[in-house]
Design a protein around this motif. Structure first.
Motif: not given
Length: 320
Positions: A84, A86, A92, A138, A188-189, A194, A199, A203, A205, A212, A219
């Motif tokens: 992931v 940012a 993300n 993530g 997005a994950p 995204a 978000l 989470s 990133r 991490d 964010g």
């Protein structure tokens, strides 16, 4: 959503705290469902189709320059470990093992998974192979799946959506494919498009220097204060002017987090009656000196403030 913790009503937060608060050490983990198949599973026969209205040249609608060959595209590079990244405008963003942005196509479908990008389209937007894809920090591995394309290859899906790269993205972090033709969007994950609004409450990133770290729904980097306590009782020692500089993160539900360790993920009530979130029972904060998503200006301030890892540890703190 931009709602600040200062505007949350006491009635609403009371409900949130009751729903969140559990004894430190209790694991509240849940396993989300996914519409996509497990990676490597056989997709239903005939699920992929060829692209609709695929043209050639700069005006082909796929963001390519010049003429594109209708021959089969060169085999794409393996997906590798998905991570992931940012992005200040998109929040993300899902990336492959090389850091390249992954995209989704509005003409595809997720339920059932189906790709409608072939021929010239697949030359400009190479499908991401599913074979070696794995979930990094993530990324929920249960959302990784595959769909069989017309040529028999298996394409990676995220939350059911087929994943692609973009030929104009050369370096990690490039998002040149975002919004192309009004139909291509960074993933997005969780498989959605995204955006900052997409978000979750908390989470993870990957920061280029810190690794991490946890971020909030906007964010922004989340921090820990080394003077706080987690056991046997959660105590925040940031009050008054400190709390203005380091705003407390409001409680979020455990299922509104992604990549964060669930054990000790809970809310507590501060002495002034304000609810605050904890990770592994440690109070968490943002920093007023961080002006944009991705900033880490609070890292190491006073030797007592540090970004938070997915398991709640202070990143880079001496002896921690």
């Amino acid at each position: 959503m931009k709602t600040s913790w200062r505007t949350v009503s006491l009635a609403a937060t009371a409900v949130s705290v009751l729903a969140l608060t559990t004894a430190c050490g209790q694991d509240n983990s849940t396993t989300p469902a996914s519409a996509a198949q497990n990676v490597g599973a056989t997709a239903p026969a005939g699920s992929p189709t060829t692209g609709t209205g695929v043209g050639t040249g700069a005006a082909n609608g796929y963001g390519a320059d010049g003429n594109q060959s209708s021959a089969s595209p060169t085999p794409a590079a393996p997906a590798g470990k998905l991570t992931v990244a940012a992005n200040p405008d998109l929040g993300n963003v899902l990336t492959d093992g090389s850091g390249l942005t992954l995209y989704r196509f509005d003409k595809d479908t997720a339920n059932p998974p189906k790709s409608n990008c072939a021929g010239d389209c697949a030359t400009t937007w190479p499908p991401v192979p599913a074979g070696d894809a794995s979930a990094g920090a993530g990324v929920d591995k249960s959302l990784l799946g595959s769909v069989t394309r017309a040529d028999g290859t298996k394409q990676l899906t995220i939350g059911g959506w087929p994943a692609y790269r973009y030929v104009k993205d050369v370096n990690g972090g490039d998002v040149n494919g975002q919004g192309v033709g009004g139909k291509w969007f960074a993933l997005a994950p969780n498989g959605k498009k995204a955006s900052l609004a997409a978000l979750p409450g908390l989470s993870v990133r990957k920061d280029p220097k810190l690794g991490d770290i946890i971020v909030d729904k906007n964010g922004r980097t989340v921090y820990r204060f080394l003077k706080d306590k987690a056991w046997p009782k959660v105590i925040s020692n940031c009050t008054g002017a400190c709390l203005v500089k380091w705003p407390a993160v409001a409680p979020v539900k455990a299922d509104d987090t992604q990549g964060v360790k669930k054990k000790g993920l809970m809310g507590f009530t501060r002495p002034d009656g304000t609810p605050q979130m904890t990770v592994n029972c440690w109070p968490i904060y943002t920093f007023s000196g961080d002006k944009a998503p991705g900033d880490t200006n609070g890292q190491g301030v006073g030797g007592t403030w540090y970004a938070v890892s997915p398991d709640g540890k202070p990143v880079g703190a001496p002896g921690k």
